[in-house]
Design a protein around this motif. Sequence first.
Motif, mmCIF file in Angstrom:
data_model
loop_
_atom_site.group_PDB
_atom_site.id
_atom_site.type_symbol
_atom_site.label_atom_id
_atom_site.label_comp_id
_atom_site.label_asym_id
_atom_site.label_seq_id
_atom_site.Cartn_x
_atom_site.Cartn_y
_atom_site.Cartn_z
ATOM 1 N N PRO A 108 34.883 7.163 30.917
ATOM 2 C CA PRO A 108 33.962 7.030 29.741
ATOM 3 C C PRO A 108 32.838 7.997 29.750
ATOM 4 C CG PRO A 108 34.588 4.808 30.641
ATOM 5 C CD PRO A 108 34.904 5.664 31.784
ATOM 6 N N ARG A 109 32.705 8.523 28.487
ATOM 7 C CA ARG A 109 31.601 9.603 28.541
ATOM 8 C C ARG A 109 30.216 9.157 28.887
ATOM 9 N NH1 ARG A 109 30.671 14.416 26.560
ATOM 10 N NH2 ARG A 109 32.721 14.551 25.430
ATOM 11 N N LYS A 110 29.792 7.987 28.590
ATOM 12 C CA LYS A 110 28.483 7.458 28.850
ATOM 13 C C LYS A 110 28.215 7.302 30.293
ATOM 14 C CE LYS A 110 24.957 3.863 28.149
ATOM 15 N NZ LYS A 110 24.645 2.776 27.278
ATOM 16 N N GLN A 111 29.511 6.644 30.993
ATOM 17 C CA GLN A 111 29.416 6.472 32.438
ATOM 18 C C GLN A 111 29.219 7.861 33.232
ATOM 19 O OE1 GLN A 111 33.053 5.107 34.417
ATOM 20 N NE2 GLN A 111 31.936 3.816 35.779
ATOM 21 N N TYR A 112 30.374 8.808 32.806
ATOM 22 C CA TYR A 112 30.186 10.238 33.312
ATOM 23 C C TYR A 112 28.884 10.743 33.169
ATOM 24 C CZ TYR A 112 30.993 15.146 32.723
ATOM 25 O OH TYR A 112 30.889 16.761 32.977
ATOM 26 N N GLU A 113 28.280 10.887 31.853
ATOM 27 C CA GLU A 113 27.026 11.780 31.833
ATOM 28 C C GLU A 113 25.949 10.912 32.665
ATOM 29 O OE1 GLU A 113 26.269 11.477 27.887
ATOM 30 O OE2 GLU A 113 27.649 13.169 27.432
ATOM 31 N N THR A 114 25.757 9.637 33.042
ATOM 32 C CA THR A 114 24.471 9.009 33.785
ATOM 33 C C THR A 114 25.078 9.500 35.121
ATOM 34 O OG1 THR A 114 24.778 7.152 32.104
ATOM 35 C CG2 THR A 114 24.158 6.851 34.400
ATOM 36 N N GLU A 115 26.268 9.479 35.914
ATOM 37 C CA GLU A 115 26.452 9.728 36.821
ATOM 38 C C GLU A 115 26.337 11.316 37.300
ATOM 39 O OE1 GLU A 115 27.772 9.072 41.088
ATOM 40 O OE2 GLU A 115 26.552 8.198 39.641
ATOM 41 N N LEU A 116 26.852 12.040 36.326
ATOM 42 C CA LEU A 116 26.737 13.420 36.327
ATOM 43 C C LEU A 116 25.262 13.846 36.687
ATOM 44 C CD1 LEU A 116 27.836 16.392 36.530
ATOM 45 C CD2 LEU A 116 27.676 16.417 34.042
ATOM 46 N N TYR A 117 24.353 13.196 35.847
ATOM 47 C CA TYR A 117 22.954 13.466 36.125
ATOM 48 C C TYR A 117 22.442 13.378 37.525
ATOM 49 C CZ TYR A 117 17.838 14.055 34.869
ATOM 50 O OH TYR A 117 16.625 14.398 34.919
ATOM 51 N N ARG A 118 22.666 12.081 37.879
ATOM 52 C CA ARG A 118 22.543 11.424 39.228
ATOM 53 C C ARG A 118 22.755 12.792 40.198
ATOM 54 N NH1 ARG A 118 23.801 9.129 43.950
ATOM 55 N NH2 ARG A 118 25.882 9.400 43.359
ATOM 56 N N LEU A 119 24.034 13.032 40.232
ATOM 57 C CA LEU A 119 24.563 14.008 41.282
ATOM 58 C C LEU A 119 23.891 15.450 41.052
ATOM 59 C CD1 LEU A 119 28.398 13.134 41.011
ATOM 60 C CD2 LEU A 119 26.699 12.429 42.722
ATOM 61 N N GLN A 120 23.811 15.660 39.651
ATOM 62 C CA GLN A 120 23.163 17.149 39.729
ATOM 63 C C GLN A 120 21.649 17.045 40.169
ATOM 64 O OE1 GLN A 120 23.811 17.622 35.313
ATOM 65 N NE2 GLN A 120 25.389 19.010 35.636
ATOM 66 N N THR A 121 20.872 15.877 40.144
ATOM 67 C CA THR A 121 19.481 15.752 40.748
ATOM 68 C C THR A 121 19.693 15.977 42.210
ATOM 69 O OG1 THR A 121 18.922 14.253 39.069
ATOM 70 C CG2 THR A 121 17.596 14.359 41.010
ATOM 71 N N GLU A 122 20.716 15.365 42.872
ATOM 72 C CA GLU A 122 21.226 15.518 44.518
ATOM 73 C C GLU A 122 21.459 17.028 44.574
ATOM 74 O OE1 GLU A 122 20.799 13.495 46.500
ATOM 75 O OE2 GLU A 122 19.805 12.067 45.006
ATOM 76 N N LEU A 123 22.049 17.816 43.653
ATOM 77 C CA LEU A 123 22.435 19.008 43.944
ATOM 78 C C LEU A 123 21.082 19.810 43.890
ATOM 79 C CD1 LEU A 123 25.611 19.745 41.631
ATOM 80 C CD2 LEU A 123 25.469 19.810 44.196
ATOM 81 N N VAL A 124 20.114 19.687 43.187
ATOM 82 C CA VAL A 124 18.931 20.412 43.147
ATOM 83 C C VAL A 124 18.330 20.239 44.631
ATOM 84 C CG1 VAL A 124 16.492 20.579 42.342
ATOM 85 C CG2 VAL A 124 18.703 20.269 40.812
ATOM 86 N N LYS A 125 18.311 18.917 45.039
ATOM 87 C CA LYS A 125 17.690 18.544 46.351
ATOM 88 C C LYS A 125 18.650 19.465 47.537
ATOM 89 C CE LYS A 125 16.392 13.840 45.330
ATOM 90 N NZ LYS A 125 16.677 12.461 45.636
ATOM 91 N N LEU A 126 19.780 19.580 47.270
ATOM 92 C CA LEU A 126 20.730 20.353 48.300
ATOM 93 C C LEU A 126 20.183 21.610 48.130
ATOM 94 C CD1 LEU A 126 23.071 20.903 49.991
ATOM 95 C CD2 LEU A 126 24.466 20.979 47.852
#
Length: 267
Positions: free
Chosen positions: A2-20
Motif C-alpha cells: 500500500p502506498r501510505k505504508q510504503y511512503e511512511t517506511e521509505l521516509y524512515r529508511l531514508q532518514t537512516e540513509l542520511v545517518k549512514l
Amino acid sequence: MPRKQYETELYRLQTELVKLQEWVRAEGERLVVVFEGRDAAGKGGTIKRVTEHLNPRIARIVALPVPTERERSQWYFQRYVEQLPAAGEIVLFDRSWYNRAGVERVMGFCTQEEYQRFLHQCPIFERMLVEEGLLLRKYWFSVSDEVQEQRFRKRLSDPTRRWKISRMDLESITRWEAYSRAKDEMFVHTDIAEAPWYVVESDDKRAARINMIAHLLSTVPYGHVRQPDLHLPPRPPSTGYERPPRRLQTYVPDHAATLPDATRPAP
C-alpha cells in the motif's frame, strides 16, 4: 505494498540513509553498492530513492556509457576502478563490471576468452576491494517475464519514460532464457563469501525498494554522528539597501499564472 505504508517506511529508511552517509563521511569509510538485474527490474527507481536525500558530494551514481576504443584496449576493470570511492564517499553503480557476464556475454559483445577471463578475475578483483577496506554490496533485481513485458509496454506509451527503453532492451525479451543461464553461471563464479549476491524480488516495486534499502542498512555497522548545534543568527538592521527596479532585470515568464485555477471547479 500500500502506498501510505510504503511512503511512511521509505521516509524512515531514508532518514537512516542520511545517518549512514554522515557515518561514512565522519569515519572515512568507502561504500560501493552494485545494482544489477534484468531490464525494467526496478534498479533505477531504487537508486533514485536511495540517493533522494543524500549529499551528491558524498553519494554519487555511476552509470558508464559504452566503452570508447581506448577503454576497450585497457584492462577490463580499469574504467570501473577509476570510479571507486575515496574516503568518506558512497558510489552506487547503475550496472557495473558485470556487464561482461550479462549483456556482453548474451549479445556476443565479448569473446569466449574475455568472458572466461572475467569469471576468473572478478572474484579476485572483488576480494582485493574488500581487503583494501571497501564496503562492497551487490544486489540483483529479479523480475518475472510477465511484469517485465508490462513495464516495457508502459515505457513505450509514456513520453517521459520512452528514453528508458532501447532496441537492446526489447531484444532481452527474445533472449530471456539466455540471460537466465548467463546470470546463473555468473552467480556460480562470483557469489563469494567476501562479496555475496543479494537477490531482490522486484515484481512489487515498492516492496523491492523497501527491502533493498532495509537490507543495505542492516549490513553496514554505521552509528550516530553528533551534528554541530546550528542556530539562525539574528538578521542585522537595514543599512539602507534598495533593490534595483524590476525593469532592469530579465525575469522568467510567469507560466504558472496562465494555468487554469486548480481551486475553481471545472465547468
